[in-house]
Design a protein around this motif. Structure first.
Motif, PDB file in Angstrom:
ATOM      1  N   PRO A 116      -4.214  23.836 -30.918  1.00 51.42           N
ATOM      2  CA  PRO A 116      -4.622  24.988 -31.748  1.00 51.42           C
ATOM      3  C   PRO A 116      -5.994  24.737 -32.373  1.00 51.42           C
ATOM      4  O   PRO A 116      -6.108  24.110 -33.427  1.00 51.42           O
ATOM      5  CB  PRO A 116      -3.515  25.049 -32.812  1.00 51.42           C
ATOM      6  N   LEU A 117      -7.032  25.236 -31.752  1.00 50.20           N
ATOM      7  CA  LEU A 117      -8.398  24.881 -32.114  1.00 50.20           C
ATOM      8  C   LEU A 117      -9.147  25.961 -32.885  1.00 50.20           C
ATOM      9  O   LEU A 117     -10.356  25.848 -33.102  1.00 50.20           O
ATOM     10  CB  LEU A 117      -9.191  24.539 -30.835  1.00 50.20           C
ATOM     11  N   GLU A 118      -8.437  26.999 -33.321  1.00 49.19           N
ATOM     12  CA  GLU A 118      -9.128  28.099 -33.986  1.00 49.19           C
ATOM     13  C   GLU A 118      -9.863  27.634 -35.248  1.00 49.19           C
ATOM     14  O   GLU A 118     -10.988  28.064 -35.525  1.00 49.19           O
ATOM     15  CB  GLU A 118      -8.124  29.200 -34.358  1.00 49.19           C
ATOM     16  N   GLY A 119      -9.229  26.765 -36.032  1.00 49.14           N
ATOM     17  CA  GLY A 119      -9.871  26.276 -37.248  1.00 49.14           C
ATOM     18  C   GLY A 119     -11.123  25.472 -36.962  1.00 49.14           C
ATOM     19  O   GLY A 119     -12.129  25.590 -37.675  1.00 49.14           O
ATOM     20  N   LEU A 120     -11.085  24.650 -35.915  1.00 46.48           N
ATOM     21  CA  LEU A 120     -12.266  23.873 -35.533  1.00 46.48           C
ATOM     22  C   LEU A 120     -13.393  24.801 -35.077  1.00 46.48           C
ATOM     23  O   LEU A 120     -14.561  24.591 -35.429  1.00 46.48           O
ATOM     24  CB  LEU A 120     -11.922  22.890 -34.412  1.00 46.48           C
ATOM     25  N   ARG A 121     -13.052  25.819 -34.309  1.00 47.04           N
ATOM     26  CA  ARG A 121     -14.083  26.763 -33.853  1.00 47.04           C
ATOM     27  C   ARG A 121     -14.723  27.475 -35.048  1.00 47.04           C
ATOM     28  O   ARG A 121     -15.946  27.647 -35.093  1.00 47.04           O
ATOM     29  CB  ARG A 121     -13.469  27.786 -32.892  1.00 47.04           C
ATOM     30  N   ALA A 122     -13.897  27.877 -36.005  1.00 45.60           N
ATOM     31  CA  ALA A 122     -14.422  28.566 -37.189  1.00 45.60           C
ATOM     32  C   ALA A 122     -15.349  27.656 -37.983  1.00 45.60           C
ATOM     33  O   ALA A 122     -16.384  28.102 -38.497  1.00 45.60           O
ATOM     34  CB  ALA A 122     -13.265  29.045 -38.069  1.00 45.60           C
ATOM     35  N   ALA A 123     -15.010  26.372 -38.072  1.00 42.65           N
ATOM     36  CA  ALA A 123     -15.853  25.438 -38.821  1.00 42.65           C
ATOM     37  C   ALA A 123     -17.190  25.208 -38.118  1.00 42.65           C
ATOM     38  O   ALA A 123     -18.237  25.092 -38.775  1.00 42.65           O
ATOM     39  CB  ALA A 123     -15.122  24.110 -39.013  1.00 42.65           C
ATOM     40  N   VAL A 124     -17.171  25.149 -36.801  1.00 39.81           N
ATOM     41  CA  VAL A 124     -18.430  25.006 -36.057  1.00 39.81           C
ATOM     42  C   VAL A 124     -19.302  26.238 -36.266  1.00 39.81           C
ATOM     43  O   VAL A 124     -20.516  26.131 -36.496  1.00 39.81           O
ATOM     44  CB  VAL A 124     -18.153  24.769 -34.554  1.00 39.81           C
ATOM     45  N   THR A 125     -18.701  27.412 -36.192  1.00 35.17           N
ATOM     46  CA  THR A 125     -19.454  28.649 -36.432  1.00 35.17           C
ATOM     47  C   THR A 125     -20.011  28.677 -37.848  1.00 35.17           C
ATOM     48  O   THR A 125     -21.177  29.066 -38.066  1.00 35.17           O
ATOM     49  CB  THR A 125     -18.552  29.878 -36.205  1.00 35.17           C
ATOM     50  N   GLU A 126     -19.215  28.261 -38.825  1.00 36.69           N
ATOM     51  CA  GLU A 126     -19.674  28.185 -40.210  1.00 36.69           C
ATOM     52  C   GLU A 126     -20.900  27.282 -40.316  1.00 36.69           C
ATOM     53  O   GLU A 126     -21.870  27.605 -41.013  1.00 36.69           O
ATOM     54  CB  GLU A 126     -18.548  27.642 -41.086  1.00 36.69           C
ATOM     55  N   GLY A 127     -20.880  26.152 -39.625  1.00 35.60           N
ATOM     56  CA  GLY A 127     -22.018  25.241 -39.641  1.00 35.60           C
ATOM     57  C   GLY A 127     -23.244  25.836 -38.984  1.00 35.60           C
ATOM     58  O   GLY A 127     -24.371  25.657 -39.472  1.00 35.60           O
ATOM     59  N   GLN A 128     -23.048  26.557 -37.885  1.00 33.52           N
ATOM     60  CA  GLN A 128     -24.178  27.188 -37.204  1.00 33.52           C
ATOM     61  C   GLN A 128     -24.850  28.218 -38.099  1.00 33.52           C
ATOM     62  O   GLN A 128     -26.086  28.283 -38.164  1.00 33.52           O
ATOM     63  CB  GLN A 128     -23.685  27.839 -35.907  1.00 33.52           C
ATOM     64  N   ALA A 187     -24.810  28.271 -41.406  1.00 35.27           N
ATOM     65  CA  ALA A 187     -25.489  27.558 -42.496  1.00 35.27           C
ATOM     66  C   ALA A 187     -26.820  26.988 -42.025  1.00 35.27           C
ATOM     67  O   ALA A 187     -27.829  27.043 -42.752  1.00 35.27           O
ATOM     68  CB  ALA A 187     -24.589  26.443 -43.025  1.00 35.27           C
ATOM     69  N   ALA A 188     -26.862  26.444 -40.810  1.00 35.24           N
ATOM     70  CA  ALA A 188     -28.101  25.867 -40.292  1.00 35.24           C
ATOM     71  C   ALA A 188     -29.165  26.940 -40.092  1.00 35.24           C
ATOM     72  O   ALA A 188     -30.345  26.733 -40.422  1.00 35.24           O
ATOM     73  CB  ALA A 188     -27.821  25.135 -38.975  1.00 35.24           C
ATOM     74  N   VAL A 189     -28.764  28.084 -39.552  1.00 36.90           N
ATOM     75  CA  VAL A 189     -29.710  29.187 -39.354  1.00 36.90           C
ATOM     76  C   VAL A 189     -30.307  29.625 -40.690  1.00 36.90           C
ATOM     77  O   VAL A 189     -31.493  29.971 -40.786  1.00 36.90           O
ATOM     78  CB  VAL A 189     -29.016  30.368 -38.653  1.00 36.90           C
ATOM     79  N   GLU A 190     -29.492  29.573 -41.743  1.00 35.64           N
ATOM     80  CA  GLU A 190     -29.934  29.999 -43.078  1.00 35.64           C
ATOM     81  C   GLU A 190     -30.576  28.871 -43.879  1.00 35.64           C
ATOM     82  O   GLU A 190     -30.898  29.044 -45.054  1.00 35.64           O
ATOM     83  CB  GLU A 190     -28.732  30.567 -43.846  1.00 35.64           C
ATOM     84  N   ASN A 191     -30.770  27.714 -43.224  1.00 37.60           N
ATOM     85  CA  ASN A 191     -31.341  26.536 -43.902  1.00 37.60           C
ATOM     86  C   ASN A 191     -30.541  26.151 -45.141  1.00 37.60           C
ATOM     87  O   ASN A 191     -31.088  25.653 -46.127  1.00 37.60           O
ATOM     88  CB  ASN A 191     -32.806  26.776 -44.285  1.00 37.60           C
ATOM     89  N   ASP A 192     -29.242  26.370 -45.070  1.00 39.40           N
ATOM     90  CA  ASP A 192     -28.344  26.014 -46.171  1.00 39.40           C
ATOM     91  C   ASP A 192     -27.713  24.666 -45.827  1.00 39.40           C
ATOM     92  O   ASP A 192     -26.624  24.587 -45.274  1.00 39.40           O
ATOM     93  CB  ASP A 192     -27.271  27.099 -46.338  1.00 39.40           C
ATOM     94  N   TRP A 193     -28.420  23.581 -46.189  1.00 41.10           N
ATOM     95  CA  TRP A 193     -28.006  22.264 -45.723  1.00 41.10           C
ATOM     96  C   TRP A 193     -26.799  21.739 -46.486  1.00 41.10           C
ATOM     97  O   TRP A 193     -25.963  21.024 -45.922  1.00 41.10           O
ATOM     98  CB  TRP A 193     -29.187  21.306 -45.782  1.00 41.10           C
ATOM     99  N   LYS A 194     -26.669  22.096 -47.756  1.00 40.60           N
ATOM    100  CA  LYS A 194     -25.443  21.738 -48.467  1.00 40.60           C
ATOM    101  C   LYS A 194     -24.259  22.511 -47.900  1.00 40.60           C
ATOM    102  O   LYS A 194     -23.154  21.994 -47.797  1.00 40.60           O
ATOM    103  CB  LYS A 194     -25.601  21.985 -49.961  1.00 40.60           C
ATOM    104  N   GLY A 195     -24.514  23.768 -47.529  1.00 41.22           N
ATOM    105  CA  GLY A 195     -23.477  24.555 -46.881  1.00 41.22           C
ATOM    106  C   GLY A 195     -23.072  23.958 -45.545  1.00 41.22           C
ATOM    107  O   GLY A 195     -21.901  24.005 -45.163  1.00 41.22           O
TER     108      GLY A 195
END
Length: 233
Positions: free
Chosen positions: A114-126, A128-136
């Motif tokens: 069940p990898l849905e949570g991992l996929r959501a976390a990767v998307t969350e990181g992507q 944050a990176a696009v928004e230059n939110d490094w703490k995020g």
């Protein structure tokens, strides 16, 4: 401190009519993890109790719970402070992470997972990176590893690692270059996810072990330099 207390006042609604030390500790744990109360900060019973609208006894019990979790320290005749980790603390945190997280992946059993949570976390990181939110991005990385631990389906393991991750955030708040600290691991999270999507848990565990070893070296290097510079350890 005024801004932090205003934020706590907003959290007051979370307590409802059945205010308990556990709920107060949940709020304070989240605020510490978010950096509202940074390492070394003194927590005032009167100010925080007033902001949350809880009794001194309830707040002291919450402080006791968070001290047990190694997020706070009580200094005689001085008060309660957010803990400042030592380099040895950071190294021990990573030992625990390696033992537990790698064991979780090793024990996954038969796919699919069940990898849905991992996929959501990767998307969350992507995002944050696009928004230059490094703490995020750092928060997204923690979310990724929480979801990885959750694959074990063990409440006890999840509770243990939630405490470990909260403690790790204390180190992150001291480091002054969160982009350098967190950005390299977005791609590595994605690689671990891809290995699990390909049903290759053995490769995912190998990637994770290397990831954690490299992360330990990077965090210790950055952390040691900052605490020596600030004289906070």
């Amino acid at each position: 401190m005024a801004e932090q207390l205003a934020g706590l006042a907003d959290d007051r609604a979370l307590l409802g009519r059945t205010s308990t030390a556990e709920r107060v500790s949940d709020i304070l744990r989240s605020r510490i993890a978010e950096g509202y109360f940074p390492p070394g900060a003194r927590l005032s019973e009167d100010s925080i109790g007033g902001a949350l609208g809880v009794s001194r006894n309830t707040l002291r019990e919450a402080f006791r719970l968070l001290t047990h979790e190694r997020l706070l320290v009580h200094e005689l005749n001085r008060g309660v402070f957010v803990r400042v980790l030592t380099v040895e603390d950071v190294e021990d945190i990573y030992r625990t992470r390696t033992l537990v997280e790698c064991a979780v992946v090793r024990g996954l059993g038969e796919p699919p997972y069940p990898l849905e949570g991992l996929r959501a976390a990767v998307t969350e990181g992507q995002v944050a990176a696009v928004e230059n939110d490094w703490k995020g991005l750092g928060t997204a990385n923690i979310h990724f590893h929480r979801e990885l631990v959750a694959l074990a389906g063990s409440v006890r393991t999840a509770e243990l690692m939630n405490s470990v991750f909260a403690e790790l955030r204390l180190a992150f708040h001291v480091v002054d270059d969160p982009r350098r600290l967190h950005e390299p691991y977005l791609q590595r999270n994605r690689q671990i996810l891809q290995a699990l999507e390909a049903r290759d848990a053995e490769e995912a565990e190998r990637l994770l072990a290397v990831y954690l070893a490299d992360s330990l070296e990077r965090v210790v290097d950055a952390y040691r330099g900052r605490v020596e510079e600030d004289g906070t350890s």
